[in-house]
Design a protein around this motif. Structure first.
Motif, PDB file in Angstrom:
ATOM      1  N   UNK A   1       7.365  13.642  37.982  1.00  0.00           N
ATOM      2  CA  UNK A   1       6.534  12.511  37.620  1.00  0.00           C
ATOM      3  C   UNK A   1       5.136  12.728  38.198  1.00  0.00           C
ATOM      4  N   UNK A   2       4.115  12.424  37.395  1.00  0.00           N
ATOM      5  CA  UNK A   2       2.729  12.595  37.805  1.00  0.00           C
ATOM      6  C   UNK A   2       2.379  11.592  38.894  1.00  0.00           C
ATOM      7  N   UNK A   3       1.776  12.079  39.977  1.00  0.00           N
ATOM      8  CA  UNK A   3       1.336  11.204  41.061  1.00  0.00           C
ATOM      9  C   UNK A   3      -0.175  11.036  40.971  1.00  0.00           C
ATOM     10  N   UNK A   4      -0.613   9.775  40.934  1.00  0.00           N
ATOM     11  CA  UNK A   4      -2.026   9.435  40.862  1.00  0.00           C
ATOM     12  C   UNK A   4      -2.387   8.598  42.080  1.00  0.00           C
ATOM     13  N   UNK A   5      -3.565   8.821  42.631  1.00  0.00           N
ATOM     14  CA  UNK A   5      -4.047   8.029  43.762  1.00  0.00           C
ATOM     15  C   UNK A   5      -4.783   6.810  43.233  1.00  0.00           C
ATOM     16  N   UNK A   6      -4.592   5.670  43.898  1.00  0.00           N
ATOM     17  CA  UNK A   6      -5.280   4.443  43.496  1.00  0.00           C
ATOM     18  C   UNK A   6      -5.871   3.760  44.718  1.00  0.00           C
ATOM     19  N   UNK A   7      -7.061   3.207  44.538  1.00  0.00           N
ATOM     20  CA  UNK A   7      -7.718   2.438  45.583  1.00  0.00           C
ATOM     21  C   UNK A   7      -8.328   1.205  44.931  1.00  0.00           C
ATOM     22  N   UNK A   8      -8.434   0.127  45.699  1.00  0.00           N
ATOM     23  CA  UNK A   8      -9.082  -1.090  45.225  1.00  0.00           C
ATOM     24  C   UNK A   8     -10.396  -1.236  45.976  1.00  0.00           C
ATOM     25  N   UNK A   9     -11.451  -1.464  45.223  1.00  0.00           N
ATOM     26  CA  UNK A   9     -12.793  -1.586  45.784  1.00  0.00           C
ATOM     27  C   UNK A   9     -13.283  -3.003  45.492  1.00  0.00           C
ATOM     28  N   UNK A  10     -13.711  -3.718  46.522  1.00  0.00           N
ATOM     29  CA  UNK A  10     -14.268  -5.054  46.323  1.00  0.00           C
ATOM     30  C   UNK A  10     -15.745  -4.913  45.976  1.00  0.00           C
ATOM     31  N   UNK A  11     -16.155  -5.586  44.895  1.00  0.00           N
ATOM     32  CA  UNK A  11     -17.532  -5.504  44.420  1.00  0.00           C
ATOM     33  C   UNK A  11     -18.038  -6.918  44.140  1.00  0.00           C
ATOM     34  N   UNK A  12     -19.336  -7.074  43.927  1.00  0.00           N
ATOM     35  CA  UNK A  12     -19.877  -8.393  43.593  1.00  0.00           C
ATOM     36  C   UNK A  12     -19.347  -8.962  42.276  1.00  0.00           C
ATOM     37  N   UNK A  13     -18.733  -8.131  41.434  1.00  0.00           N
ATOM     38  CA  UNK A  13     -18.197  -8.617  40.162  1.00  0.00           C
ATOM     39  C   UNK A  13     -16.667  -8.542  40.133  1.00  0.00           C
ATOM     40  N   UNK A  14     -16.075  -8.539  41.313  1.00  0.00           N
ATOM     41  CA  UNK A  14     -14.619  -8.550  41.408  1.00  0.00           C
ATOM     42  C   UNK A  14     -14.054  -7.218  41.863  1.00  0.00           C
ATOM     43  N   UNK A  15     -12.758  -7.223  42.099  1.00  0.00           N
ATOM     44  CA  UNK A  15     -12.074  -6.000  42.522  1.00  0.00           C
ATOM     45  C   UNK A  15     -12.044  -4.971  41.413  1.00  0.00           C
ATOM     46  N   UNK A  16     -12.229  -3.722  41.796  1.00  0.00           N
ATOM     47  CA  UNK A  16     -12.219  -2.603  40.861  1.00  0.00           C
ATOM     48  C   UNK A  16     -11.116  -1.645  41.304  1.00  0.00           C
ATOM     49  N   UNK A  17     -10.327  -1.190  40.345  1.00  0.00           N
ATOM     50  CA  UNK A  17      -9.252  -0.231  40.613  1.00  0.00           C
ATOM     51  C   UNK A  17      -9.725   1.164  40.241  1.00  0.00           C
ATOM     52  N   UNK A  18      -9.692   2.076  41.189  1.00  0.00           N
ATOM     53  CA  UNK A  18     -10.110   3.458  40.994  1.00  0.00           C
ATOM     54  C   UNK A  18      -8.865   4.329  41.055  1.00  0.00           C
ATOM     55  N   UNK A  19      -8.646   5.137  40.010  1.00  0.00           N
ATOM     56  CA  UNK A  19      -7.474   6.010  39.959  1.00  0.00           C
ATOM     57  C   UNK A  19      -7.952   7.458  39.864  1.00  0.00           C
ATOM     58  N   UNK A  20      -7.340   8.307  40.692  1.00  0.00           N
ATOM     59  CA  UNK A  20      -7.749   9.712  40.787  1.00  0.00           C
ATOM     60  C   UNK A  20      -6.564  10.613  40.465  1.00  0.00           C
ATOM     61  N   UNK A  21      -6.833  11.624  39.651  1.00  0.00           N
ATOM     62  CA  UNK A  21      -5.854  12.631  39.254  1.00  0.00           C
ATOM     63  C   UNK A  21      -6.381  13.996  39.688  1.00  0.00           C
ATOM     64  N   UNK A  22      -5.746  14.609  40.659  1.00  0.00           N
ATOM     65  CA  UNK A  22      -6.121  15.955  41.118  1.00  0.00           C
ATOM     66  C   UNK A  22      -7.620  16.117  41.352  1.00  0.00           C
ATOM     67  N   UNK A  23      -8.206  15.196  42.103  1.00  0.00           N
ATOM     68  CA  UNK A  23      -9.603  15.321  42.485  1.00  0.00           C
ATOM     69  C   UNK A  23     -10.606  14.909  41.428  1.00  0.00           C
ATOM     70  N   UNK A  24     -10.138  14.267  40.358  1.00  0.00           N
ATOM     71  CA  UNK A  24     -11.052  13.758  39.325  1.00  0.00           C
ATOM     72  C   UNK A  24     -10.674  12.322  38.986  1.00  0.00           C
ATOM     73  N   UNK A  25     -11.662  11.504  38.727  1.00  0.00           N
ATOM     74  CA  UNK A  25     -11.423  10.110  38.392  1.00  0.00           C
ATOM     75  C   UNK A  25     -10.880  10.037  36.968  1.00  0.00           C
ATOM     76  N   UNK A  26      -9.734   9.388  36.811  1.00  0.00           N
ATOM     77  CA  UNK A  26      -9.144   9.240  35.477  1.00  0.00           C
ATOM     78  C   UNK A  26      -9.168   7.801  34.998  1.00  0.00           C
ATOM     79  N   UNK A  27      -9.467   6.867  35.890  1.00  0.00           N
ATOM     80  CA  UNK A  27      -9.549   5.471  35.492  1.00  0.00           C
ATOM     81  C   UNK A  27     -10.358   4.689  36.507  1.00  0.00           C
ATOM     82  N   UNK A  28     -11.149   3.765  35.997  1.00  0.00           N
ATOM     83  CA  UNK A  28     -11.826   2.784  36.839  1.00  0.00           C
ATOM     84  C   UNK A  28     -11.880   1.520  35.995  1.00  0.00           C
ATOM     85  N   UNK A  29     -11.192   0.498  36.448  1.00  0.00           N
ATOM     86  CA  UNK A  29     -11.122  -0.746  35.675  1.00  0.00           C
ATOM     87  C   UNK A  29     -11.095  -1.915  36.647  1.00  0.00           C
TER      88      UNK A  29
END
Length: 168
Positions: A1-29
């Protein structure tokens, strides 16, 4: 199963979810669009596991720097978008729109050598998996209207104002 790293970043427009796949960003929502993000990730990876990681590859710090006013902090961040060939062309073209400027969907279609594809450009723009870094918020309607944004028009307006763009 593919393992992806996720972090939540608090911003002035709400929380942002950052997902990383092998050292590259694959999602930010946005946190309140987590289901959309998960749907796009499932389409791409089918099965995956999200592992909480603080500031993966230093990318979360770079996103925070952008929100603090360092617009260059997002330049050169490595991304992996997935998508069709056409979608990837649109998303790559989005990264060429400089901070503080906007493009109409038709202008972006012409830039891609497909002047009649403004609707297709709009559709690809709406499926952009990496908000802000792949700056789909900089694309506006032909009459300078703030048309659709997956994160909501209020966020699009905030981002444009943050980057110094006067919004009607």
């Amino acid at each position: 199963m593919k393992k992806l790293s996720i972090d939540t970043i608090q911003t002035p427009i709400g929380g942002v979810l950052l997902v990383v796949d092998d050292g590259r960003i694959c999602s930010l929502d946005y946190e309140d669009y987590e289901q959309r993000m998960l749907l796009l990730l499932r389409r791409r990876y089918r099965e995956f596991e999200l592992q909480r990681v603080v500031d993966p590859c230093g990318f979360s710090s770079r996103v925070r720097a952008y929100f603090a006013g360092n617009y260059a902090a997002l330049n050169e961040l490595p991304v992996v978008t997935g998508g069709t060939d056409f979608q990837r062309q649109v998303w790559e073209a989005l990264r060429t729109i400089p901070v503080g400027t906007t493009r109409a969907y038709g202008e972006l279609a012409k830039q891609l050598g497909k002047p009649n594809a403004s609707r297709a450009v709009g559709a690809a723009n709406g499926l952009n998996p990496i908000a802000i870094i792949v700056p789909c918020h900089r694309v506006i309607g032909a009459n300078a209207a703030l048309t659709g944004y997956a994160g909501g028009i209020a966020r699009k307006e905030w981002l444009l104002r943050h980057e110094g763009i006067r919004v009607k």
